[in-house]
Design a protein around this motif. Structure first.
Motif, PDB file in Angstrom:
ATOM      1  N   PHE A 170       0.852  -1.192   0.000  1.00 16.06           N
ATOM      2  CA  PHE A 170       0.000   0.000   0.000  1.00 16.06           C
ATOM      3  C   PHE A 170       0.886   1.240   0.000  1.00 16.06           C
ATOM      4  O   PHE A 170       2.023   1.198   0.464  1.00 16.06           O
ATOM      5  CB  PHE A 170      -0.858   0.049   1.278  1.00 16.06           C
ATOM      6  N   ILE A 171       0.338   2.332  -0.505  1.00 12.66           N
ATOM      7  CA  ILE A 171       1.012   3.620  -0.341  1.00 12.66           C
ATOM      8  C   ILE A 171       0.401   4.257   0.898  1.00 12.66           C
ATOM      9  O   ILE A 171      -0.815   4.498   0.951  1.00 12.66           O
ATOM     10  CB  ILE A 171       0.822   4.524  -1.577  1.00 12.66           C
ATOM     11  N   LYS A 227       4.271   0.665   1.647  1.00 12.60           N
ATOM     12  CA  LYS A 227       4.343  -0.234   2.810  1.00 12.60           C
ATOM     13  C   LYS A 227       3.979  -1.637   2.349  1.00 12.60           C
ATOM     14  O   LYS A 227       2.843  -1.881   1.937  1.00 12.60           O
ATOM     15  CB  LYS A 227       3.372   0.238   3.892  1.00 12.60           C
ATOM     16  N   VAL A 232       2.829  -5.172   2.754  1.00 11.78           N
ATOM     17  CA  VAL A 232       2.007  -5.825   3.785  1.00 11.78           C
ATOM     18  C   VAL A 232       2.035  -7.347   3.621  1.00 11.78           C
ATOM     19  O   VAL A 232       2.165  -8.081   4.593  1.00 11.78           O
ATOM     20  CB  VAL A 232       0.558  -5.283   3.727  1.00 11.78           C
ATOM     21  N   GLN A 240       0.106  -9.847  14.848  1.00  9.84           N
ATOM     22  CA  GLN A 240       0.154  -8.524  15.465  1.00  9.84           C
ATOM     23  C   GLN A 240      -0.583  -7.497  14.621  1.00  9.84           C
ATOM     24  O   GLN A 240      -0.849  -7.734  13.427  1.00  9.84           O
ATOM     25  CB  GLN A 240       1.608  -8.109  15.695  1.00  9.84           C
ATOM     26  N   SER A 241      -0.887  -6.393  15.241  1.00 12.14           N
ATOM     27  CA  SER A 241      -1.589  -5.320  14.563  1.00 12.14           C
ATOM     28  C   SER A 241      -0.797  -4.851  13.337  1.00 12.14           C
ATOM     29  O   SER A 241       0.423  -4.682  13.424  1.00 12.14           O
ATOM     30  CB  SER A 241      -1.724  -4.162  15.557  1.00 12.14           C
ATOM     31  N   GLY A 242      -1.476  -4.703  12.240  1.00  8.38           N
ATOM     32  CA  GLY A 242      -0.822  -4.199  11.036  1.00  8.38           C
ATOM     33  C   GLY A 242      -0.085  -5.262  10.240  1.00  8.38           C
ATOM     34  O   GLY A 242       0.609  -4.957   9.264  1.00  8.38           O
ATOM     35  N   SER A 243      -0.216  -6.555  10.637  1.00 14.70           N
ATOM     36  CA  SER A 243       0.551  -7.595   9.939  1.00 14.70           C
ATOM     37  C   SER A 243      -0.112  -8.053   8.635  1.00 14.70           C
ATOM     38  O   SER A 243       0.446  -8.872   7.913  1.00 14.70           O
ATOM     39  CB  SER A 243       0.785  -8.803  10.867  1.00 14.70           C
ATOM     40  N   GLY A 244      -1.313  -7.553   8.344  1.00 21.68           N
ATOM     41  CA  GLY A 244      -1.920  -7.877   7.050  1.00 21.68           C
ATOM     42  C   GLY A 244      -3.049  -8.894   7.115  1.00 21.68           C
ATOM     43  O   GLY A 244      -3.496  -9.392   6.071  1.00 21.68           O
ATOM     44  N   LYS A 245      -3.551  -9.171   8.318  1.00 22.90           N
ATOM     45  CA  LYS A 245      -4.623 -10.171   8.473  1.00 22.90           C
ATOM     46  C   LYS A 245      -5.887  -9.735   7.722  1.00 22.90           C
ATOM     47  O   LYS A 245      -6.456 -10.495   6.935  1.00 22.90           O
ATOM     48  CB  LYS A 245      -4.967 -10.366   9.964  1.00 22.90           C
ATOM     49  N   SER A 246      -6.315  -8.494   7.986  1.00 15.11           N
ATOM     50  CA  SER A 246      -7.539  -8.018   7.326  1.00 15.11           C
ATOM     51  C   SER A 246      -7.327  -7.869   5.827  1.00 15.11           C
ATOM     52  O   SER A 246      -8.256  -8.072   5.041  1.00 15.11           O
ATOM     53  CB  SER A 246      -7.981  -6.674   7.902  1.00 15.11           C
ATOM     54  N   THR A 247      -6.111  -7.515   5.444  1.00 16.86           N
ATOM     55  CA  THR A 247      -5.823  -7.386   4.007  1.00 16.86           C
ATOM     56  C   THR A 247      -6.049  -8.731   3.320  1.00 16.86           C
ATOM     57  O   THR A 247      -6.706  -8.800   2.268  1.00 16.86           O
ATOM     58  CB  THR A 247      -4.378  -6.885   3.792  1.00 16.86           C
ATOM     59  N   GLU A 272     -12.695  -9.901  13.236  1.00 15.10           N
ATOM     60  CA  GLU A 272     -12.831  -9.568  14.668  1.00 15.10           C
ATOM     61  C   GLU A 272     -14.291  -9.357  15.069  1.00 15.10           C
ATOM     62  O   GLU A 272     -14.647  -8.319  15.631  1.00 15.10           O
ATOM     63  CB  GLU A 272     -12.015  -8.316  14.999  1.00 15.10           C
ATOM     64  N   HIS A 303      -7.654 -11.122  17.594  1.00 17.06           N
ATOM     65  CA  HIS A 303      -6.468 -10.934  18.432  1.00 17.06           C
ATOM     66  C   HIS A 303      -6.529 -11.843  19.649  1.00 17.06           C
ATOM     67  O   HIS A 303      -5.613 -11.860  20.448  1.00 17.06           O
ATOM     68  CB  HIS A 303      -6.399  -9.479  18.924  1.00 17.06           C
TER      69      HIS A 303
HETATM   70  N1  LIG Z   1      -6.245   0.801   1.775  1.00 19.67           N
HETATM   71  C1  LIG Z   1      -5.104   0.999   2.422  1.00 19.67           C
HETATM   72  N2  LIG Z   1      -4.290   2.016   2.113  1.00 19.67           N
HETATM   73  C2  LIG Z   1      -3.125   2.215   2.749  1.00 19.67           C
HETATM   74  N3  LIG Z   1      -2.673   1.421   3.747  1.00 19.67           N
HETATM   75  C3  LIG Z   1      -3.445   0.383   4.112  1.00 19.67           C
HETATM   76  C4  LIG Z   1      -4.703   0.118   3.478  1.00 19.67           C
HETATM   77  N4  LIG Z   1      -5.249  -0.989   4.056  1.00 19.67           N
HETATM   78  C5  LIG Z   1      -4.380  -1.382   5.006  1.00 19.67           C
HETATM   79  N5  LIG Z   1      -3.301  -0.563   5.040  1.00 19.67           N
HETATM   80  C6  LIG Z   1      -2.144  -0.715   5.925  1.00 19.67           C
HETATM   81  O1  LIG Z   1      -1.652  -2.036   5.766  1.00 19.67           O
HETATM   82  C7  LIG Z   1      -1.203  -2.555   7.016  1.00 19.67           C
HETATM   83  C8  LIG Z   1      -1.910  -3.871   7.277  1.00 19.67           C
HETATM   84  O2  LIG Z   1      -3.287  -3.604   7.527  1.00 19.67           O
HETATM   85  P1  LIG Z   1      -4.310  -4.745   7.964  1.00 19.67           P
HETATM   86  O3  LIG Z   1      -5.573  -4.052   8.315  1.00 19.67           O
HETATM   87  O4  LIG Z   1      -4.341  -5.805   6.944  1.00 19.67           O
HETATM   88  O5  LIG Z   1      -3.587  -5.311   9.269  1.00 19.67           O
HETATM   89  P2  LIG Z   1      -4.177  -6.219  10.426  1.00 19.67           P
HETATM   90  O6  LIG Z   1      -3.165  -7.284  10.685  1.00 19.67           O
HETATM   91  O7  LIG Z   1      -5.546  -6.654  10.096  1.00 19.67           O
HETATM   92  O8  LIG Z   1      -4.186  -5.172  11.624  1.00 19.67           O
HETATM   93  P3  LIG Z   1      -5.161  -5.007  12.883  1.00 19.67           P
HETATM   94  O9  LIG Z   1      -4.964  -6.228  13.710  1.00 19.67           O
HETATM   95  O10 LIG Z   1      -4.636  -3.789  13.568  1.00 19.67           O
HETATM   96  O11 LIG Z   1      -6.547  -4.852  12.356  1.00 19.67           O
HETATM   97  C9  LIG Z   1      -1.464  -1.475   8.046  1.00 19.67           C
HETATM   98  O12 LIG Z   1      -0.268  -0.757   8.233  1.00 19.67           O
HETATM   99  C10 LIG Z   1      -2.514  -0.613   7.391  1.00 19.67           C
HETATM  100  O13 LIG Z   1      -2.418   0.722   7.846  1.00 19.67           O
END
Ligand SMILES: Nc1ncnc2c1ncn2[C@@H]1O[C@H](COP(=O)(O)OP(=O)(O)OP(=O)(O)O)[C@@H](O)[C@H]1O
Length: 263
Positions: A17-18, A25, A27, A46-53, A165, A201
């Motif tokens: 992602f930008i 960044k 992911v 962990q938070s931000g590791s890309g699970k939701s992505t 979640e 989590h």
């Molecule tokens: N559309 C987007 N544009 C820019 N950055 C994004 C976008 N979607 C996600 N990110 C970034 O990508 C990274 C991974 O996000 P993601 O939501 O997949 O993490 P996660 O593991 O689900 O985190 P959490 O547990 O905090 O929900 C984060 O740094 C987030 O800010």
């Protein structure tokens, strides 16, 4: 439960992602995960590791920069009709009643109202919303709102249910009740859903509910450790699952420590 047939798979998906700072960044880096028929898989990390992505890629809401997502062998490129998602924030339409929120996906398919009513009759009972059809989302507790979230997702009879979640905004008692109800629905054979993927989590929640728990590794940006939970769900409790909960929690903690050292 048979676990041979792959229902959903991510094959070497990558995503950068930008960020708001205009910097790229990374992911996910060539991440792969296969989910089998009848399986409930939970992704921890962990938070931000890309699970939701990854979960959103499974729903066709995010397109990988490279790699593929398959549902029963078919490439997912757009929001997938056979896949439903439940969000932490419920994401209900405040201007629609409970019934219309649940019927939303079926109305979008242009089904006649009588057929929709028939389809939803059993579901309303199954999710504990009978009698609440005419209520507005604002009149409901968080737990009841999330029941609407589940009912809306299940109404379209999805092949795959994705849970982001779904219990984390609820108090612990409501969360446990809803988890138990979801397990009852999932194991009842009354829904046609073939697989569930959840992001959470909460290690205990993951262990109690899943057939397999996987950890998203923020360093490699791929799925790292995997834990198969063999014990039948009805025999699981906090005490007899304590060792595996501890092991997964420890592994998660180590991963977070390693990735913090690296950054
Ligand atoms: N559309 C987007 N544009 C820019 N950055 C994004 C976008 N979607 C996600 N990110 C970034 O990508 C990274 C991974 O996000 P993601 O939501 O997949 O993490 P996660 O593991 O689900 O985190 P959490 O547990 O905090 O929900 C984060 O740094 C987030 O800010």
């Amino acid at each position: 439960m048979t676990h041979q047939q792959v229902v959903l798979s991510a094959k070497q998906v990558s995503k950068t992602f930008i960020g708001e700072n205009k910097l790229p960044k990374e992911v996910l880096r060539s991440a792969s995960l296969s989910v089998y028929q009848g399986e409930f898989v939970t992704i921890l990390g962990q938070s931000g590791s890309g699970k939701s992505t990854l979960l959103r890629m499974f729903a066709g809401l995010i397109t990988p920069d490279s790699g593929m997502i398959y549902l029963e062998g078919n490439l997912i490129e757009d929001p997938a009709a056979n896949v439903s998602m439940v969000f932490q924030s419920y994401a209900l339409y405040p201007w629609l009643t409970v019934y219309d929120n649940i019927a939303f996906g079926l109305l979008a398919q242009d089904l006649p109202p009588a057929l929709i009513a028939k389809k939803l009759e059993g579901l309303l009972t199954l999710v504990g919303l009978k009698g609440y059809e005419k209520a507005w989302p604002r009149e409901l507790s968080g737990g009841m709102r999330q029941r609407v979230g589940f009912a809306r997702a299940l109404a379209v009879e999805p092949k795959v249910l994705l849970l982001d979640e779904p219990f984390s905004a609820l108090d612990i008692f409501t969360a446990h009740k809803l988890q138990a109800d979801l397990m009852r629905i999932w194991t009842s054979g009354k829904i046609n859903t073939k697989a569930i993927v959840m992001v959470t989590h909460d290690v205990e929640e993951a262990v109690m509910m899943s057939d397999r728990v996987v950890i998203m590794d923020a360093s490699s940006r791929q799925i790292g450790d995997e834990f198969v939970i063999n014990k039948p769900r009805e025999q699981r409790n906090k005490h007899n699952m304590a060792a595996i909960i501890d092991e997964i929690g420890g592994r998660l903690y180590d991963k977070i420590a390693i990735s913090q050292q690296a950054s």
